[in-house]
Design an enzyme around this catalytic site. Structure first.
Site, PDB file in Angstrom:
ATOM      1  N   TYR A  32       0.824  -1.203   0.000  1.00 39.83           N
ATOM      2  CA  TYR A  32       0.000   0.000   0.000  1.00 39.83           C
ATOM      3  C   TYR A  32       0.856   1.249   0.000  1.00 39.83           C
ATOM      4  CZ  TYR A  32       0.827   0.925   5.023  1.00 39.83           C
ATOM      5  OH  TYR A  32       1.398   1.243   6.238  1.00 39.83           O
ATOM      6  N   ARG A  51       8.158   4.060  -4.677  1.00 44.93           N
ATOM      7  CA  ARG A  51       8.210   3.044  -3.607  1.00 44.93           C
ATOM      8  C   ARG A  51       7.205   1.920  -3.881  1.00 44.93           C
ATOM      9  NH1 ARG A  51       7.566   5.026   2.388  1.00 44.93           N
ATOM     10  NH2 ARG A  51       5.414   5.261   1.690  1.00 44.93           N
ATOM     11  N   ARG A 100      -7.818 -20.880  -1.749  1.00 46.22           N
ATOM     12  CA  ARG A 100      -6.698 -20.541  -0.873  1.00 46.22           C
ATOM     13  C   ARG A 100      -5.552 -21.502  -1.138  1.00 46.22           C
ATOM     14  NH1 ARG A 100      -4.898 -22.129   4.390  1.00 46.22           N
ATOM     15  NH2 ARG A 100      -3.816 -20.436   5.471  1.00 46.22           N
ATOM     16  N   LYS A 150       6.424  -2.137   1.843  1.00 45.26           N
ATOM     17  CA  LYS A 150       5.255  -1.540   2.519  1.00 45.26           C
ATOM     18  C   LYS A 150       4.039  -2.455   2.385  1.00 45.26           C
ATOM     19  CE  LYS A 150       3.212   3.049   3.214  1.00 45.26           C
ATOM     20  NZ  LYS A 150       3.342   3.078   4.666  1.00 45.26           N
ATOM     21  N   GLU A 182      11.906   2.292  14.279  1.00 48.93           N
ATOM     22  CA  GLU A 182      11.035   3.388  13.817  1.00 48.93           C
ATOM     23  C   GLU A 182       9.777   3.394  14.662  1.00 48.93           C
ATOM     24  OE1 GLU A 182       9.780   2.568   9.711  1.00 48.93           O
ATOM     25  OE2 GLU A 182       9.873   0.425  10.147  1.00 48.93           O
ATOM     26  N   LEU A 206      10.998   1.091   7.092  1.00 49.09           N
ATOM     27  CA  LEU A 206      10.407   1.573   5.854  1.00 49.09           C
ATOM     28  C   LEU A 206      11.183   2.808   5.394  1.00 49.09           C
ATOM     29  CD1 LEU A 206       7.960   1.037   3.950  1.00 49.09           C
ATOM     30  CD2 LEU A 206       6.977   3.073   4.980  1.00 49.09           C
TER      31      LEU A 206
END
Ligand code: PDD
Length: 286
Positions: A32, A51, A100, A150, A182, A206
């Protein structure tokens, strides 16, 4: 009601649907981006797009879009939803193979899912919290080892935010081997003797788009930047601390584990960086 974007269509939010077999839902197999909007314009769109491409590449996921298409969708959603200040959330997952399975589906037959929606946050640039600063706690970093990607795997950061809330704080800093990695959803900094100290980029954190911009502006303003890990004790003894992200910009940190940082109020370096960041980002917004 909001208009959202799902796989090529603009829809009212209550009509947007994705499969229960979507790998984003079953396996957090998705990435995302969050791009902030100020003055109805996108802040650092190209940084977020770069990114996104990197995150997709690291997971061998196809990019379902192009920069131009994505920019158009961002702008269209901002316009349709009349966003002046807020953000655009974008998510790309590996899609649904209709069942799945741990094995990735064939990208020729299973297309990625792409979803975008806006969040309106009037007053974002002048958030009262920036005048007061955040209180943070420190907790162990129990996330996986590829924090540079991310992904939507956000359960531990979410647990960290809840631990902070339970302790009467605003956020948590994650600590590994005694050093801060972070924040739950932001990059962490301290200021000591005029020097800005923040962890260097690696797989441990990140690579914040706001981080890159703030460090560039800091250097342009002749501030000294040291990219290295710092300890919790160093942070508690620092003159200032702050965090950066697309949703908080530059947010001062005034308390760590109950101990005041510096004077216990937002410091001049964080305040100046916030001002420069907002001014310069707005000038470059598209
Ligand atoms: N979070 N570190 C982590 C773990 C993050 O989740 C984020 C962003 C950042 C800052 O990155 P950027 O400056 O590119 O926003 C650092 C977003 C805002 C979120 O999850 O909402």
């Amino acid at each position: 009601m909001r208009t959202v974007y799902v796989n090529g269509e603009y829809l009212p939010e209550d009509e947007a649907k994705i499969s229960i077999f979507d790998r984003g839902f079953l396996m957090a197999d998705g990435v995302y981006e969050v791009t902030s909007v100020l003055d109805g314009k996108l802040i650092d769109f190209d940084g977020h797009y770069a990114r996104l491409e990197r995150s997709l590449g690291e997971l061998d996921m196809n990019n379902p879009t192009t920069r131009e298409e994505l920019l158009e969708v961002h702008r269209e959603l901002v316009a349709k939803n009349e966003i002046v200040e807020g953000m655009v959330y974008l998510q790309v997952t590996r899609g649904s193979a209709g069942d799945r399975d741990f094995v990735y589906p064939d990208p020729e037959t299973t297309k990625p899912t792409i979803v975008l929606f806006t969040q309106s946050k009037p007053g974002l640039a002048h958030a009262p919290a920036a005048k007061v600063g955040w209180k943070i706690i420190t907790i162990e970093d129990q996330r996986w080892a590829r924090r540079d990607i991310k992904t939507v795997q956000l359960l531990y950061p979410s647990m960290g935010k809840m631990m902070a809330k339970a302790a009467g704080a605003d956020d948590a800093w994650l600590v590994e081997d005694g050093h801060v990695t972070e924040g739950t959803s932001n990059n962490a900094y301290i200021v000591k003797d005029g020097k800005i100290i923040t962890r260097q980029t690696s797989n441990d954190i990140l690579h914040g788009i706001t981080r890159a911009a703030v460090l560039r502006f800091a250097k342009e303003a002749q501030m000294v930047v040291e990219e290295r890990p710092f300890t919790v004790d160093e942070a508690k003894a620092a003159d200032e601390a702050f965090v950066t992200s697309a949703s908080s910009f530059v947010m001062p940190v005034v308390e760590i584990d109950g101990a005041a940082v510096g004077a216990g109020e937002p410091g001049p370096v964080a305040a100046r960086l916030r001002e420069i960041y907002l001014e310069e980002s707005l000038k470059a917004a598209i």
